[in-house]
Design an enzyme around this catalytic site. Structure first.
Site, PDB file in Angstrom:
ATOM      1  N   HIS A  55       0.836  -1.199   0.000  1.00  0.00           N
ATOM      2  CA  HIS A  55       0.000   0.000   0.000  1.00  0.00           C
ATOM      3  C   HIS A  55       0.874   1.253   0.000  1.00  0.00           C
ATOM      4  CE1 HIS A  55      -3.762  -2.254   1.707  1.00  0.00           C
ATOM      5  NE2 HIS A  55      -3.308  -2.763   0.580  1.00  0.00           N
ATOM      6  N   GLU A  57       1.224   3.783   1.996  1.00  0.00           N
ATOM      7  CA  GLU A  57       1.910   4.154   3.239  1.00  0.00           C
ATOM      8  C   GLU A  57       3.201   3.345   3.393  1.00  0.00           C
ATOM      9  OE1 GLU A  57      -1.174   3.253   2.733  1.00  0.00           O
ATOM     10  OE2 GLU A  57      -2.605   4.185   4.101  1.00  0.00           O
ATOM     11  N   ALA A 159     -19.352   5.948 -29.965  1.00  0.00           N
ATOM     12  CA  ALA A 159     -19.033   6.967 -30.967  1.00  0.00           C
ATOM     13  C   ALA A 159     -20.261   7.128 -31.849  1.00  0.00           C
ATOM     14  CB  ALA A 159     -17.835   6.522 -31.793  1.00  0.00           C
ATOM     15  N   ALA A 169     -26.712   0.553 -41.523  1.00  0.00           N
ATOM     16  CA  ALA A 169     -27.677  -0.545 -41.411  1.00  0.00           C
ATOM     17  C   ALA A 169     -27.007  -1.906 -41.612  1.00  0.00           C
ATOM     18  CB  ALA A 169     -28.788  -0.343 -42.418  1.00  0.00           C
ATOM     19  N   ASP A 205     -17.571  -6.089 -35.961  1.00  0.00           N
ATOM     20  CA  ASP A 205     -16.340  -5.265 -35.987  1.00  0.00           C
ATOM     21  C   ASP A 205     -15.059  -6.057 -35.773  1.00  0.00           C
ATOM     22  OD1 ASP A 205     -18.102  -3.225 -36.186  1.00  0.00           O
ATOM     23  OD2 ASP A 205     -17.713  -2.353 -34.206  1.00  0.00           O
ATOM     24  N   GLU A 290     -18.384  -1.243 -24.284  1.00  0.00           N
ATOM     25  CA  GLU A 290     -18.178  -0.778 -25.668  1.00  0.00           C
ATOM     26  C   GLU A 290     -19.002  -1.691 -26.542  1.00  0.00           C
ATOM     27  OE1 GLU A 290     -14.321   0.250 -27.197  1.00  0.00           O
ATOM     28  OE2 GLU A 290     -13.411  -0.008 -25.228  1.00  0.00           O
ATOM     29  N   ALA A 293     -26.040  -1.039 -30.305  1.00  0.00           N
ATOM     30  CA  ALA A 293     -27.319  -0.491 -29.843  1.00  0.00           C
ATOM     31  C   ALA A 293     -28.097  -1.461 -28.945  1.00  0.00           C
ATOM     32  CB  ALA A 293     -28.160  -0.118 -31.061  1.00  0.00           C
ATOM     33  N   SER A 298     -29.786  -2.300 -23.126  1.00  0.00           N
ATOM     34  CA  SER A 298     -30.022  -3.070 -21.898  1.00  0.00           C
ATOM     35  C   SER A 298     -29.401  -2.376 -20.687  1.00  0.00           C
ATOM     36  CB  SER A 298     -29.450  -4.485 -22.025  1.00  0.00           C
ATOM     37  OG  SER A 298     -30.185  -5.198 -22.973  1.00  0.00           O
TER      38      SER A 298
HETATM   39  N1  LIG Z   1     -20.226   3.440 -32.761  1.00  0.00           N
HETATM   40  C1  LIG Z   1     -19.864   2.737 -31.735  1.00  0.00           C
HETATM   41  O1  LIG Z   1     -19.335   3.251 -30.725  1.00  0.00           O
HETATM   42  C2  LIG Z   1     -20.035   1.239 -31.754  1.00  0.00           C
HETATM   43  C3  LIG Z   1     -19.509   0.469 -30.734  1.00  0.00           C
HETATM   44  C4  LIG Z   1     -19.716  -0.903 -30.753  1.00  0.00           C
HETATM   45  C5  LIG Z   1     -20.449  -1.461 -31.784  1.00  0.00           C
HETATM   46  N2  LIG Z   1     -20.926  -0.673 -32.766  1.00  0.00           N
HETATM   47  C6  LIG Z   1     -21.720  -1.242 -33.865  1.00  0.00           C
HETATM   48  O2  LIG Z   1     -22.852  -1.872 -33.322  1.00  0.00           O
HETATM   49  C7  LIG Z   1     -23.218  -2.959 -34.146  1.00  0.00           C
HETATM   50  C8  LIG Z   1     -23.469  -4.172 -33.282  1.00  0.00           C
HETATM   51  O3  LIG Z   1     -24.531  -3.879 -32.427  1.00  0.00           O
HETATM   52  P1  LIG Z   1     -25.555  -4.987 -31.993  1.00  0.00           P
HETATM   53  O4  LIG Z   1     -26.670  -4.261 -31.360  1.00  0.00           O
HETATM   54  O5  LIG Z   1     -25.820  -5.895 -33.139  1.00  0.00           O
HETATM   55  O6  LIG Z   1     -24.712  -5.859 -30.962  1.00  0.00           O
HETATM   56  P2  LIG Z   1     -24.258  -5.677 -29.456  1.00  0.00           P
HETATM   57  O7  LIG Z   1     -25.121  -4.697 -28.757  1.00  0.00           O
HETATM   58  O8  LIG Z   1     -22.806  -5.431 -29.423  1.00  0.00           O
HETATM   59  O9  LIG Z   1     -24.528  -7.140 -28.892  1.00  0.00           O
HETATM   60  C9  LIG Z   1     -25.862  -7.542 -28.756  1.00  0.00           C
HETATM   61  C10 LIG Z   1     -25.976  -9.023 -28.508  1.00  0.00           C
HETATM   62  O10 LIG Z   1     -25.538  -9.332 -27.180  1.00  0.00           O
HETATM   63  C11 LIG Z   1     -26.247 -10.474 -26.751  1.00  0.00           C
HETATM   64  N3  LIG Z   1     -26.848 -10.260 -25.449  1.00  0.00           N
HETATM   65  C12 LIG Z   1     -26.860 -11.182 -24.463  1.00  0.00           C
HETATM   66  N4  LIG Z   1     -27.458 -10.712 -23.379  1.00  0.00           N
HETATM   67  C13 LIG Z   1     -27.868  -9.455 -23.671  1.00  0.00           C
HETATM   68  C14 LIG Z   1     -28.558  -8.479 -22.939  1.00  0.00           C
HETATM   69  N5  LIG Z   1     -28.919  -8.648 -21.654  1.00  0.00           N
HETATM   70  N6  LIG Z   1     -28.850  -7.319 -23.548  1.00  0.00           N
HETATM   71  C15 LIG Z   1     -28.471  -7.094 -24.803  1.00  0.00           C
HETATM   72  N7  LIG Z   1     -27.790  -7.981 -25.552  1.00  0.00           N
HETATM   73  C16 LIG Z   1     -27.486  -9.175 -24.992  1.00  0.00           C
HETATM   74  C17 LIG Z   1     -27.334 -10.746 -27.765  1.00  0.00           C
HETATM   75  O11 LIG Z   1     -26.907 -11.819 -28.590  1.00  0.00           O
HETATM   76  P3  LIG Z   1     -27.225 -13.320 -28.145  1.00  0.00           P
HETATM   77  O12 LIG Z   1     -28.705 -13.392 -27.984  1.00  0.00           O
HETATM   78  O13 LIG Z   1     -26.662 -14.159 -29.198  1.00  0.00           O
HETATM   79  O14 LIG Z   1     -26.549 -13.482 -26.850  1.00  0.00           O
HETATM   80  C18 LIG Z   1     -27.390  -9.475 -28.558  1.00  0.00           C
HETATM   81  O15 LIG Z   1     -27.832  -9.634 -29.849  1.00  0.00           O
HETATM   82  C19 LIG Z   1     -22.104  -3.157 -35.132  1.00  0.00           C
HETATM   83  O16 LIG Z   1     -22.523  -2.702 -36.395  1.00  0.00           O
HETATM   84  C20 LIG Z   1     -20.977  -2.325 -34.609  1.00  0.00           C
HETATM   85  O17 LIG Z   1     -20.218  -1.782 -35.658  1.00  0.00           O
HETATM   86  C21 LIG Z   1     -20.745   0.665 -32.782  1.00  0.00           C
END
Ligand SMILES: NC(=O)c1ccc[n+]([C@@H]2O[C@H](COP(=O)([O-])OP(=O)(O)OC[C@H]3O[C@@H](n4cnc5c(N)ncnc54)[C@H](OP(=O)(O)O)[C@@H]3O)[C@@H](O)[C@H]2O)c1
Length: 356
Positions: A55, A57, A159, A169, A205, A290, A293, A298
């Protein structure tokens, strides 16, 4: 008791010392700094350098340039008074003959919580308490949150375009923001004990989610993928980087490479509150989400967040692109309100830090 200006000066130096542990003290213990001052001279300084190490100290006492007997210890946090992985710091301070201590905050850990101050007072050491919450809370939001809510401090990082979009999309999102914003994100990763993402992001990604900026030392946060059915590709870039990986999945999902499979009884999805409790039990102080959507929605929808770092690029991605959080709200009464903590410019982009 009013604290003389000189006490504040030294105490702030102790806080600056604690900051040296920002990227190396991420689990279990708080970041702490300690300055030993005798007859107006600094005779020793130390900080908690790494998880499980001595620690602050003890570190300060081990490098004094003269006998610490009769000196004042300026400490950014109340010293510990119980034997954990290291012996109690109060005992070391008493043994060293420290005459006075000035502390910047009480330690909320249930085994300390004022016990450190009492132990020092019982030993005849003068204790001056100065609350500097703005500085000390920013240094150690994790231990505070774990103590009060049994979960780490949760930061969401995203971001977006100026029209609030996080990916096209078809899933493309590289790159929405410029280099400066992406470099800044490395800082938040480095101070986190764990990075959490969703399997959707891993598939779209293929991120490494590691710390690549050498300025942040050797930080290797645990990488956690929320992936109910084990869809994480076996050749994901995550596996190409050193450090622990955990996949949070339903019971019975087959192992994926060297990842730790954290099996959970799942309902409609992985129980995020339970996941955060597990991370807290593992000592994680701050975690960074990170994700895309779906997972963002969640965390936000369940109120499981404490800070959101939003990088905003001055470009439009259009209405078919994906949102920050797929919350599916239909009425204004559902909107989640936030408070702006800070706004900065990073190259061509903005960084807004929000709190609930
Ligand atoms: N701009 C940015 O900062 C940024 C950052 C990261 C990602 N992205 C973009 O986001 C996109 C991906 O997003 P996404 O919405 O498809 O995926 P995500 O949010 O990264 O992952 C979602 C997945 O997690 C699993 N999951 C398990 N438990 C969950 C819970 N309690 N709540 C929510 N999800 C849960 C589900 O799959 P299962 O049912 O199979 O478990 C769900 O489909 C990509 O296009 C990426 O490029 C952008």
């Amino acid at each position: 008791m009013t604290v003389p200006a000189v006490d504040r000066l030294y105490l702030r130096s102790a806080i600056r010392l604690a900051e040296k542990g920002l990227f190396s003290v991420t689990t279990n213990n708080p970041r702490v700094g300690c300055l030993l001052v005798k007859s107006g001279h600094i005779i020793g300084q130390g900080w908690h350098r790494e998880d499980g190490g001595p620690h602050a100290e003890i570190d300060a006492l081990s490098n004094t340039v003269e006998d610490p007997r009769g000196s004042t210890a300026y400490i950014s946090l109340e010293p510990c008074c119980w034997e954990g992985r290291t012996p109690p710091c109060t005992t070391a301070l008493i043994k060293a003959g420290i005459a006075r201590t000035v502390i910047a905050a009480r330690d909320p850990h249930p085994r300390v919580a004022g016990g450190g101050v009492r132990a020092l007072l019982d030993a005849g050491i003068e204790v001056t308490e100065e609350n500097l919450p703005e500085e000390t809370d920013a240094l150690n939001p994790g231990p505070l949150m774990r103590g009060e809510n049994n979960r780490p401090f949760v930061r969401l990082k995203t971001a977006i375009s100026i029209d609030g979009r996080t990916a096209m999309a078809d899933g493309q999102s590289r790159w929405i923001t410029g280099e400066e914003a992406r470099a800044d994100a490395q800082y938040w990763r480095a101070r986190s004990a764990a990075i959490i993402t969703g399997v959707g992001t891993v598939i779209a990604d293929d991120p490494r989610l590691n710390v690549r900026d050498q300025r942040f030392g050797n930080a290797k946060p645990l990488r956690v993928v929320v992936d109910t059915g084990g869809r994480t590709p076996r050749d994901a870039a995550l596996f190409g980087e050193k450090g622990r990986i955990a996949i949070v999945c339903a019971k019975g999902v087959e192992s994926i490479n060297r990842a730790e499979m954290w099996e959970q009884q799942v309902g409609p999805a992985i129980d995020l509150a339970k996941l955060l409790e597990t991370l807290s039990d593992q000592g994680c102080n701050e975690v960074l989400v990170e994700a895309g959507a779906t997972l963002n929605a969640s965390f936000l929808g369940q109120g499981l967040w404490d800070e959101m770092i939003v990088y905003i690029a001055p470009r439009l991605m259009g209405d078919t692109a994906r949102p920050l959080a797929a919350l599916g709200f239909t009425g204004m009464e559902e909107a989640i309100s936030t408070t702006v903590k800070s706004i900065d410019t990073l190259g061509p982009d903005l960084r807004i830090v929000l709190t609930p």
